[in-house]
Design a protein around this motif. Structure first.
Motif, PDB file in Angstrom:
ATOM      1  N   GLN A 107      48.881  28.221  52.746  1.00  0.00           N
ATOM      2  CA  GLN A 107      48.196  29.693  52.047  1.00  0.00           C
ATOM      3  C   GLN A 107      47.710  30.797  52.890  1.00  0.00           C
ATOM      4  O   GLN A 107      47.351  31.642  52.449  1.00  0.00           O
ATOM      5  CB  GLN A 107      47.126  29.130  51.003  1.00  0.00           C
TER       6      GLN A 107
ATOM      7  N   ASP B   9      47.274  38.387  50.348  1.00  0.00           N
ATOM      8  CA  ASP B   9      46.849  38.496  48.719  1.00  0.00           C
ATOM      9  C   ASP B   9      46.957  40.218  47.983  1.00  0.00           C
ATOM     10  O   ASP B   9      46.554  39.955  46.700  1.00  0.00           O
ATOM     11  CB  ASP B   9      45.096  37.845  48.506  1.00  0.00           C
ATOM     12  N   ASN B  10      47.672  40.559  48.342  1.00  0.00           N
ATOM     13  CA  ASN B  10      47.595  42.031  48.123  1.00  0.00           C
ATOM     14  C   ASN B  10      49.133  42.455  47.640  1.00  0.00           C
ATOM     15  O   ASN B  10      49.553  43.802  47.032  1.00  0.00           O
ATOM     16  CB  ASN B  10      46.616  43.125  48.541  1.00  0.00           C
TER      17      ASN B  10
ATOM     18  N   THR C  70      54.921  34.163  44.452  1.00  0.00           N
ATOM     19  CA  THR C  70      53.256  34.720  44.819  1.00  0.00           C
ATOM     20  C   THR C  70      53.119  36.125  44.429  1.00  0.00           C
ATOM     21  O   THR C  70      54.229  36.834  44.893  1.00  0.00           O
ATOM     22  CB  THR C  70      52.574  34.714  45.739  1.00  0.00           C
TER      23      THR C  70
ATOM     24  N   PRO D 206      49.826  38.614  43.405  1.00  0.00           N
ATOM     25  CA  PRO D 206      48.577  38.728  43.113  1.00  0.00           C
ATOM     26  C   PRO D 206      48.971  40.138  41.135  1.00  0.00           C
ATOM     27  O   PRO D 206      49.859  40.961  41.593  1.00  0.00           O
ATOM     28  CB  PRO D 206      48.118  40.118  44.278  1.00  0.00           C
ATOM     29  N   SER D 207      47.405  39.467  40.933  1.00  0.00           N
ATOM     30  CA  SER D 207      47.180  40.887  39.844  1.00  0.00           C
ATOM     31  C   SER D 207      47.104  42.575  40.267  1.00  0.00           C
ATOM     32  O   SER D 207      47.257  42.320  39.148  1.00  0.00           O
ATOM     33  CB  SER D 207      46.407  40.263  39.144  1.00  0.00           C
TER      34      SER D 207
ATOM     35  N   SER E 269      49.517  33.331  41.351  1.00  0.00           N
ATOM     36  CA  SER E 269      49.265  35.005  42.015  1.00  0.00           C
ATOM     37  C   SER E 269      48.001  34.873  42.724  1.00  0.00           C
ATOM     38  O   SER E 269      47.759  36.417  42.452  1.00  0.00           O
ATOM     39  CB  SER E 269      48.118  35.305  40.117  1.00  0.00           C
ATOM     40  N   SER E 270      47.906  34.068  43.550  1.00  0.00           N
ATOM     41  CA  SER E 270      47.117  33.796  44.232  1.00  0.00           C
ATOM     42  C   SER E 270      46.942  32.527  45.231  1.00  0.00           C
ATOM     43  O   SER E 270      47.644  31.661  45.057  1.00  0.00           O
ATOM     44  CB  SER E 270      44.985  33.910  43.962  1.00  0.00           C
TER      45      SER E 270
ATOM     46  N   ASP F 113      45.253  31.367  47.637  1.00  0.00           N
ATOM     47  CA  ASP F 113      44.007  30.224  47.008  1.00  0.00           C
ATOM     48  C   ASP F 113      44.699  29.565  46.475  1.00  0.00           C
ATOM     49  O   ASP F 113      44.604  27.909  45.937  1.00  0.00           O
ATOM     50  CB  ASP F 113      42.970  30.793  46.317  1.00  0.00           C
ATOM     51  N   GLU F 114      46.076  29.511  45.251  1.00  0.00           N
ATOM     52  CA  GLU F 114      46.565  28.492  44.066  1.00  0.00           C
ATOM     53  C   GLU F 114      47.606  27.918  44.764  1.00  0.00           C
ATOM     54  O   GLU F 114      47.712  26.780  44.589  1.00  0.00           O
ATOM     55  CB  GLU F 114      47.241  28.348  43.421  1.00  0.00           C
TER      56      GLU F 114
END
Length: 358
Positions: free
Chosen positions: A260, A265-266, A286, A288-289, A324-325, A327-328
Protein backbone atom coordinates in the motif's frame (compact mmCIF):
# COMPACT_ATOMS: atom_id res chain seq x y z
CA UNK A 1 -24.68 -20.75 -5.96
CA UNK A 2 -26.38 -21.39 -2.60
CA UNK A 3 -24.86 -20.62 0.81
CA UNK A 4 -27.02 -22.97 2.91
CA UNK A 5 -28.13 -20.02 5.07
CA UNK A 6 -31.85 -19.52 5.70
CA UNK A 7 -34.22 -16.95 7.16
CA UNK A 8 -34.53 -17.13 10.94
CA UNK A 9 -37.92 -17.19 12.71
CA UNK A 10 -36.99 -13.81 14.20
CA UNK A 11 -36.64 -12.34 10.71
CA UNK A 12 -39.95 -13.83 9.59
CA UNK A 13 -41.67 -12.16 12.52
CA UNK A 14 -39.86 -8.85 12.02
CA UNK A 15 -40.67 -8.86 8.30
CA UNK A 16 -44.36 -9.48 8.95
CA UNK A 17 -44.37 -6.47 11.26
CA UNK A 18 -42.45 -4.43 8.70
CA UNK A 19 -44.89 -5.17 5.87
CA UNK A 20 -47.87 -4.16 8.03
CA UNK A 21 -46.37 -1.03 9.63
CA UNK A 22 -46.41 1.92 7.17
CA UNK A 23 -44.28 4.08 9.49
CA UNK A 24 -41.30 1.70 9.23
CA UNK A 25 -38.82 2.83 6.60
CA UNK A 26 -36.08 0.18 6.71
CA UNK A 27 -35.54 -3.30 8.14
CA UNK A 28 -31.79 -4.08 8.16
CA UNK A 29 -30.79 -7.73 7.89
CA UNK A 30 -27.44 -9.37 8.55
CA UNK A 31 -26.05 -12.90 8.89
CA UNK A 32 -25.47 -14.24 12.39
CA UNK A 33 -24.80 -17.84 13.39
CA UNK A 34 -25.49 -18.98 9.83
CA UNK A 35 -28.98 -17.42 9.83
CA UNK A 36 -30.50 -14.33 8.25
CA UNK A 37 -31.26 -12.17 11.27
CA UNK A 38 -33.06 -8.81 11.64
CA UNK A 39 -31.56 -5.70 13.18
CA UNK A 40 -33.72 -2.97 14.77
CA UNK A 41 -35.92 -1.29 12.14
CA UNK A 42 -35.71 2.39 11.24
CA UNK A 43 -38.77 4.63 11.09
CA UNK A 44 -39.41 7.40 8.58
CA UNK A 45 -37.94 10.69 9.77
CA UNK A 46 -40.97 12.77 8.87
CA UNK A 47 -44.71 12.43 9.57
CA UNK A 48 -45.31 12.38 5.80
CA UNK A 49 -43.12 9.25 5.42
CA UNK A 50 -40.76 11.03 3.02
CA UNK A 51 -38.50 8.43 1.40
CA UNK A 52 -35.72 10.81 0.32
CA UNK A 53 -35.65 12.69 3.63
CA UNK A 54 -35.21 9.38 5.44
CA UNK A 55 -32.23 8.17 3.36
CA UNK A 56 -29.44 9.94 5.36
CA UNK A 57 -30.13 7.89 8.46
CA UNK A 58 -29.02 4.75 6.59
CA UNK A 59 -25.44 6.02 6.88
CA UNK A 60 -25.62 5.20 10.57
CA UNK A 61 -25.93 1.47 9.93
CA UNK A 62 -23.42 1.17 7.07
CA UNK A 63 -19.79 0.24 7.56
CA UNK A 64 -17.17 0.53 4.79
CA UNK A 65 -16.18 -3.16 4.92
CA UNK A 66 -19.39 -4.79 6.20
CA UNK A 67 -22.07 -6.13 3.82
CA UNK A 68 -25.69 -5.79 4.87
CA UNK A 69 -29.18 -6.25 3.44
CA UNK A 70 -31.66 -3.37 3.65
CA UNK A 71 -35.38 -3.97 3.16
CA UNK A 72 -36.88 -0.57 2.32
CA UNK A 73 -40.37 0.88 2.02
CA UNK A 74 -40.99 3.40 -0.73
CA UNK A 75 -44.40 4.90 0.07
CA UNK A 76 -47.30 5.72 -2.20
CA UNK A 77 -46.22 9.33 -2.66
CA UNK A 78 -43.66 8.07 -5.20
CA UNK A 79 -45.69 5.35 -6.86
CA UNK A 80 -48.08 2.66 -5.75
CA UNK A 81 -46.23 1.97 -2.50
CA UNK A 82 -43.66 -0.83 -2.64
CA UNK A 83 -40.94 -2.76 -0.87
CA UNK A 84 -37.36 -2.89 -2.13
CA UNK A 85 -34.61 -5.38 -1.27
CA UNK A 86 -31.17 -3.75 -1.38
CA UNK A 87 -27.92 -5.69 -1.00
CA UNK A 88 -24.94 -3.57 0.04
CA UNK A 89 -21.57 -5.27 -0.47
CA UNK A 90 -18.66 -2.79 -0.25
CA UNK A 91 -15.96 -3.37 -2.84
CA UNK A 92 -13.34 -3.58 -0.08
CA UNK A 93 -15.20 -6.16 2.01
CA UNK A 94 -13.44 -9.43 2.76
CA UNK A 95 -13.68 -12.20 0.20
CA UNK A 96 -15.67 -14.50 2.48
CA UNK A 97 -18.13 -11.73 3.38
CA UNK A 98 -18.63 -10.85 -0.28
CA UNK A 99 -19.17 -14.45 -1.31
CA UNK A 100 -21.51 -15.26 1.56
CA UNK A 101 -23.75 -12.23 1.17
CA UNK A 102 -23.87 -12.49 -2.62
CA UNK A 103 -24.73 -16.20 -2.46
CA UNK A 104 -27.49 -15.58 0.12
CA UNK A 105 -29.06 -12.61 -1.66
CA UNK A 106 -31.56 -14.69 -3.64
CA UNK A 107 -32.40 -16.80 -0.58
CA UNK A 108 -33.46 -13.72 1.39
CA UNK A 109 -35.92 -12.56 -1.27
CA UNK A 110 -37.18 -16.06 -2.02
CA UNK A 111 -37.89 -17.09 1.58
CA UNK A 112 -39.56 -13.79 2.43
CA UNK A 113 -41.53 -13.87 -0.83
CA UNK A 114 -40.09 -12.56 -4.07
CA UNK A 115 -43.51 -11.28 -5.12
CA UNK A 116 -43.50 -8.86 -2.18
CA UNK A 117 -40.59 -6.84 -3.58
CA UNK A 118 -41.00 -4.39 -6.43
CA UNK A 119 -37.26 -4.48 -7.12
CA UNK A 120 -33.98 -5.93 -5.91
CA UNK A 121 -30.98 -3.61 -5.92
CA UNK A 122 -27.24 -4.20 -5.62
CA UNK A 123 -24.90 -1.49 -4.32
CA UNK A 124 -21.16 -1.38 -3.64
CA UNK A 125 -20.77 2.27 -2.62
CA UNK A 126 -22.38 4.11 0.30
CA UNK A 127 -23.56 6.94 -1.94
CA UNK A 128 -25.59 4.41 -3.95
CA UNK A 129 -27.50 3.68 -0.74
CA UNK A 130 -27.88 7.06 0.97
CA UNK A 131 -27.63 9.42 -2.01
CA UNK A 132 -30.88 10.97 -3.22
CA UNK A 133 -29.45 11.44 -6.72
CA UNK A 134 -28.76 7.71 -7.09
CA UNK A 135 -32.32 6.85 -6.11
CA UNK A 136 -33.82 9.45 -8.44
CA UNK A 137 -31.77 7.99 -11.29
CA UNK A 138 -33.17 4.53 -10.50
CA UNK A 139 -36.68 5.95 -10.44
CA UNK A 140 -36.13 7.64 -13.81
CA UNK A 141 -34.73 4.46 -15.34
CA UNK A 142 -37.65 2.46 -13.98
CA UNK A 143 -40.10 4.86 -15.61
CA UNK A 144 -38.08 5.02 -18.86
CA UNK A 145 -36.20 1.72 -19.32
CA UNK A 146 -34.96 2.83 -22.73
CA UNK A 147 -33.17 5.78 -21.13
CA UNK A 148 -35.39 8.25 -22.98
CA UNK A 149 -37.32 10.99 -21.28
CA UNK A 150 -39.83 13.60 -22.30
CA UNK A 151 -40.07 14.12 -26.04
CA UNK A 152 -38.05 10.96 -26.73
CA UNK A 153 -34.71 12.64 -25.94
CA UNK A 154 -31.98 10.31 -24.69
CA UNK A 155 -31.08 10.80 -21.01
CA UNK A 156 -27.52 11.76 -21.98
CA UNK A 157 -28.92 14.55 -24.19
CA UNK A 158 -30.64 16.12 -21.18
CA UNK A 159 -27.42 16.25 -19.15
CA UNK A 160 -24.86 18.99 -18.99
CA UNK A 161 -21.32 18.31 -20.21
CA UNK A 162 -20.05 17.33 -16.76
CA UNK A 163 -23.01 15.05 -16.13
CA UNK A 164 -22.44 13.32 -19.49
CA UNK A 165 -18.81 12.74 -18.60
CA UNK A 166 -19.71 11.33 -15.19
CA UNK A 167 -22.28 9.05 -16.81
CA UNK A 168 -19.66 7.88 -19.30
CA UNK A 169 -17.26 7.15 -16.44
CA UNK A 170 -19.89 5.14 -14.59
CA UNK A 171 -20.70 3.07 -17.66
CA UNK A 172 -17.02 2.60 -18.52
CA UNK A 173 -16.32 1.37 -14.99
CA UNK A 174 -19.23 -1.05 -15.22
CA UNK A 175 -17.85 -2.32 -18.52
CA UNK A 176 -14.39 -2.73 -17.03
CA UNK A 177 -15.80 -4.79 -14.17
CA UNK A 178 -17.65 -7.04 -16.60
CA UNK A 179 -14.34 -8.28 -17.99
CA UNK A 180 -15.45 -8.24 -21.61
CA UNK A 181 -13.40 -6.00 -23.92
CA UNK A 182 -14.70 -5.15 -27.35
CA UNK A 183 -18.10 -3.89 -26.18
CA UNK A 184 -19.52 -0.38 -26.03
CA UNK A 185 -17.78 1.58 -23.27
CA UNK A 186 -20.53 4.12 -22.92
CA UNK A 187 -19.07 6.96 -24.97
CA UNK A 188 -19.87 5.70 -28.43
CA UNK A 189 -16.72 3.66 -28.96
CA UNK A 190 -15.41 0.10 -28.87
CA UNK A 191 -12.04 -1.29 -27.91
CA UNK A 192 -9.76 -2.49 -30.67
CA UNK A 193 -6.16 -3.61 -30.95
CA UNK A 194 -3.38 -2.24 -33.07
CA UNK A 195 0.33 -3.00 -33.30
CA UNK A 196 2.21 -1.23 -30.50
CA UNK A 197 -0.91 0.37 -29.02
CA UNK A 198 -4.28 -0.32 -27.47
CA UNK A 199 -7.10 2.07 -28.24
CA UNK A 200 -10.82 2.84 -28.21
CA UNK A 201 -12.23 4.43 -31.32
CA UNK A 202 -15.07 6.95 -31.18
CA UNK A 203 -18.42 6.09 -32.71
CA UNK A 204 -21.29 8.11 -34.08
CA UNK A 205 -24.15 6.91 -31.88
CA UNK A 206 -26.56 9.39 -30.32
CA UNK A 207 -25.11 11.29 -27.40
CA UNK A 208 -21.62 9.88 -27.99
CA UNK A 209 -18.67 12.15 -27.45
CA UNK A 210 -16.56 10.63 -30.20
CA UNK A 211 -13.66 10.44 -27.74
CA UNK A 212 -10.65 8.47 -28.92
CA UNK A 213 -8.39 6.72 -26.41
CA UNK A 214 -5.13 5.47 -27.87
CA UNK A 215 -2.79 3.75 -25.44
CA UNK A 216 0.85 3.48 -26.45
CA UNK A 217 2.84 0.59 -24.99
CA UNK A 218 6.63 0.88 -25.06
CA UNK A 219 9.29 -1.77 -24.46
CA UNK A 220 9.96 -0.59 -20.89
CA UNK A 221 6.41 -1.48 -19.90
CA UNK A 222 6.60 -4.88 -21.56
CA UNK A 223 9.99 -5.61 -20.00
CA UNK A 224 8.82 -4.67 -16.50
CA UNK A 225 5.75 -6.90 -16.73
CA UNK A 226 7.64 -9.76 -18.33
CA UNK A 227 10.30 -9.61 -15.61
CA UNK A 228 7.94 -9.68 -12.62
CA UNK A 229 9.23 -12.28 -10.16
CA UNK A 230 7.97 -13.67 -6.86
CA UNK A 231 7.74 -10.84 -4.35
CA UNK A 232 8.01 -8.24 -7.11
CA UNK A 233 5.74 -5.28 -7.80
CA UNK A 234 5.16 -3.45 -11.07
CA UNK A 235 2.90 -0.43 -11.16
CA UNK A 236 1.64 1.21 -14.33
CA UNK A 237 0.39 4.74 -14.74
CA UNK A 238 -1.31 6.39 -17.70
CA UNK A 239 0.23 9.64 -18.82
CA UNK A 240 -2.92 11.63 -19.51
CA UNK A 241 -1.45 14.06 -22.03
CA UNK A 242 0.12 11.40 -24.27
CA UNK A 243 -2.36 8.65 -23.30
CA UNK A 244 0.46 6.16 -22.89
CA UNK A 245 1.21 3.45 -20.35
CA UNK A 246 4.24 4.25 -18.21
CA UNK A 247 6.12 2.30 -15.52
CA UNK A 248 5.55 4.13 -12.23
CA UNK A 249 7.16 1.53 -9.93
CA UNK A 250 9.19 -1.62 -10.56
CA UNK A 251 10.64 -3.21 -7.44
CA UNK A 252 11.61 -6.65 -6.20
CA UNK A 253 11.42 -8.10 -2.70
CA UNK A 254 8.30 -6.17 -1.70
CA UNK A 255 6.67 -7.48 1.47
CA UNK A 256 2.87 -7.63 1.52
CA UNK A 257 2.83 -5.05 4.33
CA UNK A 258 4.58 -2.54 2.07
CA UNK A 259 2.37 -2.81 -1.02
CA UNK A 260 0.00 0.00 0.00
CA UNK A 261 2.95 2.36 0.54
CA UNK A 262 3.73 2.12 -3.19
CA UNK A 263 0.21 3.17 -4.23
CA UNK A 264 -0.61 6.91 -4.47
CA UNK A 265 -3.78 8.23 -2.86
CA UNK A 266 -4.34 11.04 -5.37
CA UNK A 267 -4.32 9.29 -8.76
CA UNK A 268 -5.44 5.97 -10.29
CA UNK A 269 -2.92 3.18 -10.83
CA UNK A 270 -2.67 -0.42 -12.04
CA UNK A 271 -0.46 -2.49 -9.72
CA UNK A 272 0.72 -6.04 -10.41
CA UNK A 273 2.03 -7.85 -7.32
CA UNK A 274 3.50 -11.36 -7.25
CA UNK A 275 2.67 -12.55 -3.76
CA UNK A 276 5.76 -13.98 -1.98
CA UNK A 277 6.19 -17.76 -1.78
CA UNK A 278 3.27 -18.40 -4.13
CA UNK A 279 2.30 -18.54 -7.78
CA UNK A 280 -0.37 -15.89 -7.25
CA UNK A 281 -0.16 -12.63 -9.22
CA UNK A 282 -2.61 -10.00 -7.96
CA UNK A 283 -3.88 -7.17 -10.15
CA UNK A 284 -4.80 -4.11 -8.07
CA UNK A 285 -6.78 -1.29 -9.67
CA UNK A 286 -6.99 1.79 -7.45
CA UNK A 287 -9.00 4.86 -8.36
CA UNK A 288 -9.25 7.54 -5.62
CA UNK A 289 -12.53 9.42 -5.48
CA UNK A 290 -10.69 12.70 -6.01
CA UNK A 291 -9.30 11.65 -9.39
CA UNK A 292 -10.25 13.81 -12.35
CA UNK A 293 -13.00 12.69 -14.70
CA UNK A 294 -10.45 12.33 -17.50
CA UNK A 295 -8.25 10.06 -15.36
CA UNK A 296 -11.18 7.94 -14.23
CA UNK A 297 -12.33 7.52 -17.82
CA UNK A 298 -8.87 6.57 -19.11
CA UNK A 299 -8.18 4.06 -16.36
CA UNK A 300 -11.67 2.53 -16.31
CA UNK A 301 -11.77 2.07 -20.07
CA UNK A 302 -8.17 0.77 -20.28
CA UNK A 303 -8.29 -1.72 -17.44
CA UNK A 304 -8.98 -4.76 -19.57
CA UNK A 305 -6.17 -3.80 -21.91
CA UNK A 306 -3.71 -3.54 -19.04
CA UNK A 307 -4.68 -7.08 -18.07
CA UNK A 308 -4.44 -8.36 -21.63
CA UNK A 309 -1.06 -6.70 -22.05
CA UNK A 310 0.25 -8.34 -18.85
CA UNK A 311 -0.94 -11.75 -19.97
CA UNK A 312 0.77 -11.25 -23.32
CA UNK A 313 4.01 -10.81 -21.35
CA UNK A 314 3.51 -14.18 -19.66
CA UNK A 315 1.79 -13.12 -16.43
CA UNK A 316 -1.07 -15.27 -15.19
CA UNK A 317 -3.35 -13.01 -13.17
CA UNK A 318 -4.88 -15.06 -10.34
CA UNK A 319 -6.69 -12.40 -8.32
CA UNK A 320 -8.11 -8.93 -8.97
CA UNK A 321 -8.76 -6.18 -6.44
CA UNK A 322 -10.49 -2.85 -6.98
CA UNK A 323 -10.15 -0.11 -4.36
CA UNK A 324 -10.52 3.63 -3.96
CA UNK A 325 -7.71 4.08 -1.44
CA UNK A 326 -4.31 2.46 -0.79
CA UNK A 327 -5.41 1.99 2.83
CA UNK A 328 -7.73 -0.75 1.58
CA UNK A 329 -4.78 -2.78 0.26
CA UNK A 330 -3.62 -4.15 3.60
CA UNK A 331 -1.41 -7.20 4.11
CA UNK A 332 -4.42 -8.99 5.62
CA UNK A 333 -6.53 -8.35 2.54
CA UNK A 334 -3.79 -9.56 0.21
CA UNK A 335 -3.34 -12.70 2.27
CA UNK A 336 -7.11 -13.23 2.25
CA UNK A 337 -7.06 -13.14 -1.55
CA UNK A 338 -4.26 -15.72 -1.66
CA UNK A 339 -5.45 -17.89 1.22
CA UNK A 340 -9.19 -17.35 1.86
CA UNK A 341 -10.34 -18.26 5.40
CA UNK A 342 -11.64 -21.80 5.53
CA UNK A 343 -13.50 -21.78 8.83
CA UNK A 344 -17.22 -21.06 8.37
CA UNK A 345 -18.61 -22.30 11.69
CA UNK A 346 -21.14 -20.49 13.88
CA UNK A 347 -18.39 -18.82 15.92
CA UNK A 348 -17.63 -16.66 12.86
CA UNK A 349 -21.17 -15.33 12.56
CA UNK A 350 -21.58 -11.70 11.60
CA UNK A 351 -22.12 -9.23 14.41
CA UNK A 352 -24.44 -6.28 14.16
CA UNK A 353 -22.72 -3.56 12.10
CA UNK A 354 -21.30 -0.77 14.24
CA UNK A 355 -21.93 2.89 13.55
CA UNK A 356 -19.07 4.64 11.70
CA UNK A 357 -16.39 5.96 14.03
CA UNK A 358 -16.99 3.38 16.76
Amino acid sequence: MQSGISVSPELQTAFTTFTTTPTQFCLPVTIQSERLTPLPPLAFTSPSNDFYASLPQLAGILEPKTPIYLLLRRPATIGTGELLALTYIPSNAGVRHKTLFAATRATLARELGTEKFAATIFATDEEEVVGEEAWREREAEQKNPSGRGVGGAAREELMGEKERELEAVRRAEEEARSGTPGRDIGIGGTFQRAAGSLFASGGTGGGASGMRIQMHVDEEVKAALGGLQMGGLVQLAIEVKSEAFKVAVAESGVDATAVQSHIPDNAPRYTFYHYPDSEVVIFIYTCPSGSSIRERMLYASSRMHALAMAEEQGLKISKKIEASSPDEISAERLQEEVQPPQHTGPSRGFARPRRPGR
